[in-house]
Write a protein that holds these residues in place. Structure first.
Motif, short mmCIF file in Angstrom:
data_model
loop_
_atom_site.label_atom_id
_atom_site.label_comp_id
_atom_site.label_asym_id
_atom_site.label_seq_id
_atom_site.Cartn_x
_atom_site.Cartn_y
_atom_site.Cartn_z
N GLU A 158 0.83 -1.19 0.00
CA GLU A 158 0.00 0.00 0.00
C GLU A 158 0.88 1.25 0.00
OE1 GLU A 158 -2.65 -0.22 3.27
OE2 GLU A 158 -3.78 -1.92 2.47
N THR A 161 1.57 3.02 3.31
CA THR A 161 2.53 2.27 4.11
C THR A 161 3.95 2.52 3.62
OG1 THR A 161 0.90 0.53 4.52
CG2 THR A 161 3.20 -0.03 4.90
N GLU A 164 5.06 5.94 4.77
CA GLU A 164 5.35 5.96 6.21
C GLU A 164 6.69 5.30 6.52
OE1 GLU A 164 3.48 4.17 10.39
OE2 GLU A 164 2.35 4.04 8.50
N ARG A 165 6.92 4.14 5.92
CA ARG A 165 8.17 3.42 6.18
C ARG A 165 9.37 4.18 5.62
NH1 ARG A 165 6.81 -1.99 7.32
NH2 ARG A 165 4.95 -1.84 8.64
#
Length: 205
Positions: A158, A161, A164-165
């Motif tokens: 996604e 995700t 964010e990572r």
């Protein structure tokens, strides 16, 4: 965006260096602009192109004309297809001029034994692994080989995700924003010389 050093790299000299990374037979981007055509531009035209790069970086926004990706379906020997994405020449050259920060980040976060780094040769690394296997086998050691396919992992990744990572790993934010903008651009699938109408990307990578 107030990182002045980012803008300082957009010079004719650095543009020519970035162009040298692309060989004469490098495929033309989906915008139908060949790298050799950019190499042949007069200085005034190259300066105009650099202004567009600077403007895109300042606004963290790519030109509308560069927001498209050609997805070419290539056949596999054992059946099925694999996808190759062809971006615009503008975007590829733009990232080539911004690539130093990403390469430095890649080296900084590399783990011990990581061979997917600049300066590493996949062929040499593969040969070394096979050499170790043969050497240990000759010495009657037990050998275990783990083979893994991450295709499904990438299919279900996604975008939020990923963002964010990447932020937690201190990936260069400017390049991440621009890369995601290009990734989320429309996609045109090509197979056997036929093209489909532009498709909006799904919510997953």
């Amino acid at each position: 965006l107030d990182k002045i050093e980012f803008f300082d790299k957009f010079t004719e000299e650095n543009l020519d260096k970035a162009l040298m990374r692309f060989s004469e037979d490098t495929s033309t981007g989906i915008d139908m602009v060949a790298f050799k055509a950019i190499k042949a531009l007069p200085p005034c035209a190259k300066r105009a192109l650099l202004k567009h790069f600077i403007e895109s970086l300042r606004n963290l926004s790519l030109p509308t004309q560069s927001l498209a990706n050609l997805i070419a379906l290539l056949g596999k020997k054992d059946g099925g297809t694999r996808c190759i994405a062809v971006c615009t020449t503008f975007y590829r050259l733009f990232l080539a001029m911004l690539g130093d920060e990403v390469r430095q980040w890649d080296t900084k976060v590399a783990m011990d034994g990581d061979t997917a780094l600049q300066g590493k040769s996949p062929l040499v690394e593969t040969a070394l692994r096979h050499l170790k296997v043969e050497a240990y086998a000759e010495l009657d050691y037990s050998i275990a080989i783990i083979l893994w396919d991450v295709r499904k992992y990438f299919d279900s990744l996604e975008v939020p995700t990923l963002m964010e990572r990447a932020a937690k790993a201190n990936f260069p934010k400017e390049q991440l924003v621009l890369a995601m903008e290009s990734h989320r651009a429309c996609r045109i699938i090509r197979s056997d010389g036929c093209y489909v109408d532009p498709l909006a990307p799904p919510g997953k990578s």
